[in-house]
Design a protein around this motif. Structure first.
Motif, PDB file in Angstrom:
ATOM      1  N   PRO A  30       0.787  -1.204   0.128  1.00  0.00           N
ATOM      2  CA  PRO A  30       0.014  -0.110   0.047  1.00  0.00           C
ATOM      3  C   PRO A  30       0.685   1.426   0.103  1.00  0.00           C
ATOM      4  N   LEU A  31       1.908   1.234   0.476  1.00  0.00           N
ATOM      5  CA  LEU A  31       2.996   2.413   0.618  1.00  0.00           C
ATOM      6  C   LEU A  31       3.922   2.456  -0.578  1.00  0.00           C
ATOM      7  N   VAL A  32       4.413   1.237  -1.061  1.00  0.00           N
ATOM      8  CA  VAL A  32       5.577   1.539  -2.146  1.00  0.00           C
ATOM      9  C   VAL A  32       5.130   0.485  -3.077  1.00  0.00           C
ATOM     10  N   GLY A  33       3.781   0.203  -3.403  1.00  0.00           N
ATOM     11  CA  GLY A  33       3.603  -0.816  -4.378  1.00  0.00           C
ATOM     12  C   GLY A  33       3.909  -0.416  -5.709  1.00  0.00           C
ATOM     13  N   ASP A  34       3.697   0.683  -6.300  1.00  0.00           N
ATOM     14  CA  ASP A  34       4.032   1.101  -7.555  1.00  0.00           C
ATOM     15  C   ASP A  34       5.421   0.937  -7.931  1.00  0.00           C
ATOM     16  N   GLU A  35       6.348   1.417  -6.907  1.00  0.00           N
ATOM     17  CA  GLU A  35       7.674   1.267  -7.060  1.00  0.00           C
ATOM     18  C   GLU A  35       8.150   0.065  -7.045  1.00  0.00           C
ATOM     19  N   LEU A  36       7.764  -0.892  -6.374  1.00  0.00           N
ATOM     20  CA  LEU A  36       8.042  -2.434  -6.285  1.00  0.00           C
ATOM     21  C   LEU A  36       7.707  -3.023  -7.446  1.00  0.00           C
ATOM     22  N   GLN A  37       6.418  -2.768  -8.241  1.00  0.00           N
ATOM     23  CA  GLN A  37       6.046  -3.487  -9.496  1.00  0.00           C
ATOM     24  C   GLN A  37       6.685  -2.760 -10.569  1.00  0.00           C
ATOM     25  N   SER A  38       7.320  -1.537 -10.694  1.00  0.00           N
ATOM     26  CA  SER A  38       8.176  -1.080 -11.782  1.00  0.00           C
ATOM     27  C   SER A  38       9.421  -1.556 -11.734  1.00  0.00           C
ATOM     28  N   GLY A  39       9.862  -1.852 -10.612  1.00  0.00           N
ATOM     29  CA  GLY A  39      11.442  -2.585 -10.474  1.00  0.00           C
ATOM     30  C   GLY A  39      12.320  -1.457  -9.924  1.00  0.00           C
ATOM     31  N   ARG A  40      11.598  -0.315  -9.367  1.00  0.00           N
ATOM     32  CA  ARG A  40      12.442   0.752  -8.983  1.00  0.00           C
ATOM     33  C   ARG A  40      13.140   0.523  -7.636  1.00  0.00           C
ATOM     34  N   LEU A  41      12.362  -0.531  -6.912  1.00  0.00           N
ATOM     35  CA  LEU A  41      12.503  -0.408  -5.456  1.00  0.00           C
ATOM     36  C   LEU A  41      12.445  -2.146  -5.281  1.00  0.00           C
ATOM     37  N   ALA A  42      13.679  -2.678  -4.372  1.00  0.00           N
ATOM     38  CA  ALA A  42      13.580  -3.915  -3.852  1.00  0.00           C
ATOM     39  C   ALA A  42      13.722  -3.862  -2.256  1.00  0.00           C
ATOM     40  N   LEU A  43      12.984  -4.749  -1.756  1.00  0.00           N
ATOM     41  CA  LEU A  43      13.043  -4.622  -0.354  1.00  0.00           C
ATOM     42  C   LEU A  43      13.543  -6.039   0.351  1.00  0.00           C
ATOM     43  N   THR A  44      14.469  -6.203   1.182  1.00  0.00           N
ATOM     44  CA  THR A  44      14.889  -7.610   1.915  1.00  0.00           C
ATOM     45  C   THR A  44      15.211  -7.096   3.245  1.00  0.00           C
ATOM     46  N   ARG A  45      15.505  -8.217   3.893  1.00  0.00           N
ATOM     47  CA  ARG A  45      15.681  -8.024   5.483  1.00  0.00           C
ATOM     48  C   ARG A  45      16.992  -8.842   5.830  1.00  0.00           C
ATOM     49  N   GLN A  46      17.954  -8.204   6.491  1.00  0.00           N
ATOM     50  CA  GLN A  46      18.999  -8.848   6.961  1.00  0.00           C
ATOM     51  C   GLN A  46      19.114  -8.611   8.575  1.00  0.00           C
ATOM     52  N   GLY A  47      18.659  -9.545   9.216  1.00  0.00           N
ATOM     53  CA  GLY A  47      18.518  -9.714  10.849  1.00  0.00           C
ATOM     54  C   GLY A  47      17.675  -8.673  11.119  1.00  0.00           C
ATOM     55  N   ALA A  48      17.864  -7.352  11.806  1.00  0.00           N
ATOM     56  CA  ALA A  48      17.165  -6.329  12.337  1.00  0.00           C
ATOM     57  C   ALA A  48      17.067  -5.178  11.450  1.00  0.00           C
ATOM     58  N   THR A  49      17.526  -5.331  10.322  1.00  0.00           N
ATOM     59  CA  THR A  49      17.665  -4.191   9.249  1.00  0.00           C
ATOM     60  C   THR A  49      16.781  -4.532   8.045  1.00  0.00           C
ATOM     61  N   LEU A  50      15.719  -3.531   7.712  1.00  0.00           N
ATOM     62  CA  LEU A  50      15.135  -3.625   6.340  1.00  0.00           C
ATOM     63  C   LEU A  50      16.114  -2.870   5.539  1.00  0.00           C
ATOM     64  N   ILE A  51      16.380  -3.519   4.324  1.00  0.00           N
ATOM     65  CA  ILE A  51      17.163  -2.923   3.413  1.00  0.00           C
ATOM     66  C   ILE A  51      16.366  -2.427   2.195  1.00  0.00           C
ATOM     67  N   ALA A  52      16.416  -1.223   1.738  1.00  0.00           N
ATOM     68  CA  ALA A  52      15.450  -0.726   0.650  1.00  0.00           C
ATOM     69  C   ALA A  52      16.518  -0.351  -0.456  1.00  0.00           C
ATOM     70  N   VAL A  53      16.514  -1.037  -1.514  1.00  0.00           N
ATOM     71  CA  VAL A  53      17.446  -1.020  -2.629  1.00  0.00           C
ATOM     72  C   VAL A  53      16.659   0.100  -3.760  1.00  0.00           C
ATOM     73  N   CYS A  54      17.137   1.220  -3.780  1.00  0.00           N
ATOM     74  CA  CYS A  54      16.307   2.289  -4.737  1.00  0.00           C
ATOM     75  C   CYS A  54      17.314   2.362  -5.990  1.00  0.00           C
ATOM     76  N   ALA A  55      16.302   2.855  -7.028  1.00  0.00           N
ATOM     77  CA  ALA A  55      16.890   2.983  -8.342  1.00  0.00           C
ATOM     78  C   ALA A  55      17.439   4.380  -8.336  1.00  0.00           C
ATOM     79  N   ASP A  56      16.971   5.373  -7.894  1.00  0.00           N
ATOM     80  CA  ASP A  56      17.373   6.659  -7.835  1.00  0.00           C
ATOM     81  C   ASP A  56      17.416   7.490  -6.693  1.00  0.00           C
ATOM     82  N   ARG A  57      17.891   8.612  -6.642  1.00  0.00           N
ATOM     83  CA  ARG A  57      18.111   9.439  -5.434  1.00  0.00           C
ATOM     84  C   ARG A  57      16.742   9.860  -4.964  1.00  0.00           C
ATOM     85  N   ALA A  58      15.790  10.245  -5.810  1.00  0.00           N
ATOM     86  CA  ALA A  58      14.454  10.685  -5.510  1.00  0.00           C
ATOM     87  C   ALA A  58      13.729   9.732  -4.541  1.00  0.00           C
ATOM     88  N   LEU A  59      13.963   8.661  -5.187  1.00  0.00           N
ATOM     89  CA  LEU A  59      13.203   7.433  -4.547  1.00  0.00           C
ATOM     90  C   LEU A  59      13.827   6.974  -3.117  1.00  0.00           C
TER      91      LEU A  59
END
Length: 142
Positions: A30-59
């Motif tokens: 609901p918050l970042v669905g469009d960015e996930l579907q377009s491939g501009r954002l990837a989310l993963t988790r390492q231990g107690a850290t949520l890692i957001a890999v973004c395609a550009d600085r604005a995102l």
């Protein structure tokens, strides 16, 4: 000498890791669905850290401002909320999901007549009407 199977080199818990990533994406859609579907954002988790890999600085900036909301949403979804969010930049975090291709399907005349024949013999009036509507669908023009 036979080459070793590739799955021997893949971590045993890879499928569990991928399902956790899908769970994160579903919860945060609901918050970042469009960015996930377009491939501009990837989310993963390492231990107690949520890692957001973004395609550009604005995102990346947008995600930085939404950190608290992302963590609250994960907690509300019943996912153990990470303690922090780390944001990384990468030109292609992941491949975008392919657009579904519309397949044009035709109903042959023999099938149309069979649908009408079945509609006349069915005792359920709602089903009979549905079959008649299906038989009456006009052929698609290319």
């Amino acid at each position: 000498m036979m080459p070793r199977p590739a799955n021997r080199f893949v971590a045993a818990d890879l499928s569990a890791h991928c399902s956790r990533d899908r769970e994160l994406e579903r919860a945060l859609a609901p918050l970042v669905g469009d960015e996930l579907q377009s491939g501009r954002l990837a989310l993963t988790r390492q231990g107690a850290t949520l890692i957001a890999v973004c395609a550009d600085r604005a995102l990346a900036t947008e995600i930085r401002f939404q950190q608290r909301e992302l963590l609250k949403t994960l907690a509300a979804a019943g996912i153990e909320a990470p303690a922090e969010v780390r944001i990384r930049l990468d030109s292609t975090p992941r491949a975008p999901q392919p657009e579904p291709v519309a397949v044009q399907r035709e109903i042959p005349e023999s099938a149309r007549s069979l649908l009408m024949q079945t509609a006349r013999s069915v005792s359920d009036p709602e089903l009979a009407e549905a079959l008649k509507r299906l038989a009456a669908v006009p052929p698609q023009r290319s």
